[in-house]
Structures are given as C-alpha cells and as structure tokens.
Design an enzyme around this catalytic site. Structure first.
Site, PDB file in Angstrom:
ATOM      1  N   LYS A   1      -8.689 -14.214 -23.665  1.00 49.10           N
ATOM      2  CA  LYS A   1      -7.428 -13.513 -23.415  1.00 49.10           C
ATOM      3  C   LYS A   1      -6.366 -13.975 -24.418  1.00 49.10           C
ATOM      4  O   LYS A   1      -6.452 -15.098 -24.923  1.00 49.10           O
ATOM      5  CB  LYS A   1      -6.924 -13.842 -21.999  1.00 49.10           C
ATOM      6  CG  LYS A   1      -7.740 -13.241 -20.866  1.00 49.10           C
ATOM      7  CD  LYS A   1      -7.168 -13.653 -19.513  1.00 49.10           C
ATOM      8  CE  LYS A   1      -7.995 -13.094 -18.362  1.00 49.10           C
ATOM      9  NZ  LYS A   1      -7.941 -11.623 -18.276  1.00 49.10           N
TER      10      LYS A   1
ATOM     11  N   ARG B   1     -16.543  -9.644 -11.181  1.00 51.95           N
ATOM     12  CA  ARG B   1     -17.590  -8.791 -10.588  1.00 51.95           C
ATOM     13  C   ARG B   1     -18.948  -9.465 -10.671  1.00 51.95           C
ATOM     14  O   ARG B   1     -19.811  -9.229  -9.830  1.00 51.95           O
ATOM     15  CB  ARG B   1     -17.559  -7.414 -11.279  1.00 51.95           C
ATOM     16  CG  ARG B   1     -17.872  -7.446 -12.737  1.00 51.95           C
ATOM     17  CD  ARG B   1     -17.404  -6.176 -13.463  1.00 51.95           C
ATOM     18  NE  ARG B   1     -15.957  -6.163 -13.677  1.00 51.95           N
ATOM     19  CZ  ARG B   1     -15.300  -5.179 -14.273  1.00 51.95           C
ATOM     20  NH1 ARG B   1     -15.951  -4.107 -14.701  1.00 51.95           N
ATOM     21  NH2 ARG B   1     -13.991  -5.236 -14.435  1.00 51.95           N
TER      22      ARG B   1
END
Ligand code: BES
Ligand code: MN
Ligand code: ZN
Length: 497
Positions: A275, A349
């Site tokens: 990020k 996920r």
C-alpha cells in the site's frame, strides 16, 4: 466504565446536573415540572439561560449553563424532541450528549423525568458508551486536560426497572469497550498471538476458548490463511470461542449454534502488493471484524444470553518480506478449492475462506455471519454511514436490517449474482482473489460465498464503519466496535430461547 447508579427523581442541590427536556413542553408536563424545580433552586436562572440560548428541546440540542446559582456547578439541558416519538436510540443519544457536556465534572446526575425505566437505562448506556476513551499510552497529559466524569446518577421514577435493564446494558457496554480497546491497540502490541491471549482471558466469563497455531492450521490445510501469514515474523492464530447459554433443560431440543466469524488482520501493509505510505497506520484496525466478534462473545457471556454461539477469528499480519507470498502464487484452501493470488492486498478474503470453511464443517451452524474490513470499495459505495452486507438468506437479511435500525449500527444490503462471480474466474486456478475495480465489494463477497457451502450466511463489510474520524452521540472518534451492538440485538430479538 462510567459508574452508573439509578435513583429517585429528586434534583440534587449541588454539583452537576443534566436535564433531559421534551420539545415545546406544555404547562404541567413532566418537563415543565422539572424546569420549575431547577428554577426554584436557581432563582429562575435556568429558564432565563435556556430562553437566551433559544433552547427548544429539539432532539440533540444541548445548552450548558455554568454556575447558575445555589451549589450547582453546571446545568446541561439536552433536547429529547417529542416524548411520544422517543425511541431507545434517541434516549441513548441524549445520554451520550449529556455525558459529553458533563465530561469535565467528576460526578453528575441526569434527570430523566417522563421516561420509562427502560428508557432511563438507555440513557445510561448512551452516557457510558460516549464516555469511552483509550488512553493507555498517554503518559504526559495534564490532569486538567483529562475528561473526569466517573460517576453518573440517573434519576428516574422507575429505578428498579432501570436497574434491571441496565444489567444487560452494562454487558453490552463492556463488550463494546473490549472491542474498542482491541481495535485501538497499536499493531506492535496487538499481534495475532497477543490478540489470541486476550481472547483466552474471556474464559473468566464462562466462554470456552480454543487457540490454533501455525502447526495446527498447516496440518488442517489452511493454505490460504497460511499464505497471507507467510511474510510476517509474527505467527498466525485462529481462535474459536464457544458460548453455551441455551441450556439443556428437558424438552429443549439441541439447537444448532449461531456462528460469527471475524477478519483479524492485525496489520495490513498490503504485502508485496504494498500500500502507499499515506494513511497506512489505519491498517492497524484491519482486525476490527475480529474485534467485533470478540466483543460480541463477551457481551453474550456477560449478559448470560440464552443461546449457543460460536465466535471464530482468523488472526494474521500481512507483511512484505523475503518469505511473503507473491502475486501469481496459487494456494490451496482448506475447502480444496485453489486460488490464484493476483493481489496480496486482497488478503482478508483469503483468511475468511479457510475460517468459514472450517466453521461450517466443524459446527454445522444455524447461520454464519462474517465481519470484515474487507474493501475500500464499500466506502465508495456507502460512505461511513451504513455497513454493506451480502446474504443468501432473505429472512436473516431483514432481521439484520431491523437490528441495525434499532441500534443505530445501520446496514444496507448489496447484491450478489453470477455475473459478478464471473469476474473472479482464473486462467490457472479455481478462482483469483480479485475481480477488478468494478463492484469491488461485491466481487469480494462472491469470493467469500464460495466458502460457505450453501449455509445461511451474511457477510458484513465494515471497512467504512469500523473507525470514525469524528465524535458522534454515543461513539467518540476512533474505534467504533461496529457490529457488537448490531449482532447482540439480532441474537436477543430472534434467537434466544
Ligand atoms: N483492509 C483492506 C480494506 C480496507 C481499506 C479497510 C480501507 C479499511 C479501509 C483490504 O485488505 C484491502 O486492501 N482491500 C483492497 C482489495 C483490492 C486489492 C482488490 C482494496 O479495497 O483496495
Ligand atoms: Mn489488504
Ligand atoms: Zn485488509
């Protein structure tokens, strides 16, 4: 936690006082009587000040009067709106506004004339929730800068009923505070192992707690969760918490447990798909789903909820390193399905895939509700007002929506569908872990749905609601504990025997 006591509605002659006042109160109303009593002690100063401030008693309107006379240090008027329209949520908000206005007083009273005992307990809950502060790491703050409110007397004609309702309210506040503490902790302190230790402490509330480490999870075949954990020097954990409150009395058939599953990424750098630096510190709260599950389980135990519930959290740190998983890796999940990891930043996920499959295999629950700070896309969709949810069960969806209305932790249903599912087809494995920018929160949900094995299920994407950048009535800025109150209400309304 604010020390709450309930007492008869007799105004104190000194100290700090909040008056909860109805909008446009008629002569002879409880509000008018309360104002008369306050005026009698202050030679009319309270009414004069409220008139000058144009205080009308509208919902949320707050006016503070300093040293109005007698021994009173501060009188705070908080508007309730129309009494006939007062919901529990409005009562909580009024308590929150009162607590904020009284923060500089060590002790205070709140007069709730005209409210029921249950509503007075809601005022107490709102005040307690607003009074939360995470100050474990402040060592040099001047005492005069610290909020002081520690004791609150809630004045009500139905003190016994209020005390009764507060037993459950208090457990809710404690669960919320536990969740807020976990989410607020810095990521160097709250590693997966540390969070698991804090879960273990809940055994003192009567929960059964099991902790799984990397060895056990590797042996089970948690290839997706272990793939995320691979880059970190901190070992992953999975914690399974059991609350058995339904009892086994005669005639009671053993109901399937309810199951709650949380994403617990204690820090999300993005991994090799790293990020940008700006705001990355926010990713300490990427375990807020897990934090909500832990807070919920503590609440259920704390109020001895008559239900069997399982809480499971998958705890990992997502780091880039020489041992980190790469974009392009293919991992084998516990379900047997394979995943091409296109983007290592879509890690939540992957964690949920293994934990959800484990949950339904092991416990055959009545339903599974997972909570996760899963996607930036849900913030684009719904902002910070509603959490998004996805479900394969219409009844459960409606029950959840209503619980959101009732608690103020609002949720909005989002679609699922085959066309979205196509977006996560992979050329080399059973699926890939990202579906492109369009509908990013939805394709994430489609991914998760592949691991619920057709069981009744809700996925709550709380990326926009887990953390707040501004104070609101019952939630100071910072960790919100979103989900604890929502799911506690869902359980209390529909699933207790
Ligand atoms: N933890 C983030 C999602 C997130 C973003 C939570 C902002 C709270 C605030 C998640 O792991 C993530 O990085 N998601 C990616 C997915 C993308 C790579 C498909 C995202 O939303 O950008
Ligand atoms: Mn991520
Ligand atoms: Zn994440």
């Amino acid at each position: 936690m604010l020390d709450i006591a309930f007492a008869k509605p007799v105004l104190p002659k000194s100290g700090a006082l909040a008056l909860l006042l109805e909008q446009d109160a008629a002569a002879g109303s409880p509000t008018a009587a309360l104002l008369e009593a306050a005026d009698a002690a202050t030679d009319g100063a309270v009414s004069r000040a409220l008139a000058t401030a144009e205080f009308k008693g509208r919902r949320g309107q707050t006016t503070t009067i300093l040293a109005p006379g007698a021994g009173l240090s501060r009188v705070v008027a908080v508007g309730l709106g129309k009494l006939a329209e007062l919901s529990d949520r409005h009562a909580e908000d009024a308590g929150g506004h009162a607590a904020a206005a009284l923060a500089r007083e060590p002790a205070a009273a709140v007069a709730t004339v005209g409210l029921t005992g249950a509503q007075a307990a809601s005022v107490a809950l709102g005040a307690a929730l607003r009074g939360y502060r995470f100050d474990r790491y402040r060592t040099t703050e001047k005492p005069e800068d610290k909020p002081k409110l520690a004791k609150l007397a809630v004045l009500t004609a139905e003190a016994a009923k209020a005390r009764d309702a507060w037993t459950a309210g208090r457990a809710v506040a404690e669960g919320v505070f536990l969740s807020r503490d976990l989410v607020s902790e810095p990521p160097n302190v709250l590693t997966p192992a540390e969070m698991a230790e804090r879960c273990r402490k809940l055994e003192s509330l009567g929960l059964k707690v099991e902790v799984f480490g990397p060895k056990e999870m590797t042996k089970l075949g948690f290839g997706a969760l272990m793939g995320v954990a691979m880059g970190s020097a901190c070992e992953p954990r999975m914690v399974v918490m059991h609350w058995n409150g339904a009892g086994t009395g005669k005639g009671r058939k053993a109901a399937k447990p309810l199951a709650f599953v949380g994403k617990g990424v204690t820090f999300d750098t993005g991994g090799i798909s790293i990020k940008p630096a700006g705001g990355m510190e926010d990713m300490k709260w990427d375990m807020a789903g897990a934090g909500a599950v832990v807070g919920l389980m503590a609440t259920l135990a704390g109020r001895k909820a008559k239900v069997d519930a399982i809480g499971i959290v998958g705890l990992v740190e997502n780091m880039p390193s020489g041992t980190a998983q790469r974009p392009g890796d293919v991992v084998k999940t516990y379900s047997g399905q394979t995943v091409e990891v296109i983007n290592t930043d879509a890690e939540g996920r992957l964690v949920l895939a293994d934990v959800l499959w484990y949950c339904q295999q092991k416990f055959d629950p009545r339903f599974m509700i997972d909570l996760a700070t899963l996607t930036g896309a849900i913030i684009i969709s719904l902002g910070h007002e509603y959490a998004g949810f996805f479900s394969n069960d219409d009844t459960l969806s409606e029950q959840l929506r209503a619980a959101g209305e009732a608690t103020g932790e609002q949720v909005w249903r989002m679609p699922l569908g085959e066309a979205y599912d196509k977006q996560i087809k992979s050329d080399i494995a059973d699926m890939k872990n990202v579906g492109g920018r369009p509908g990013g929160a939805i394709t994430a949900a489609q991914f998760i749905q592949r691991f619920v094995n057709g069981k009744p299920w809700v996925h709550l994407d709380i990326a926009g609601t887990a953390w707040s950048s501004k104070d609101s009535a019952v939630t100071p800025k910072g960790a919100t504990a979103f989900g604890v109150r929502l799911l506690d209400r869902l359980v209390a309304t529909h699933f207790e025997s």
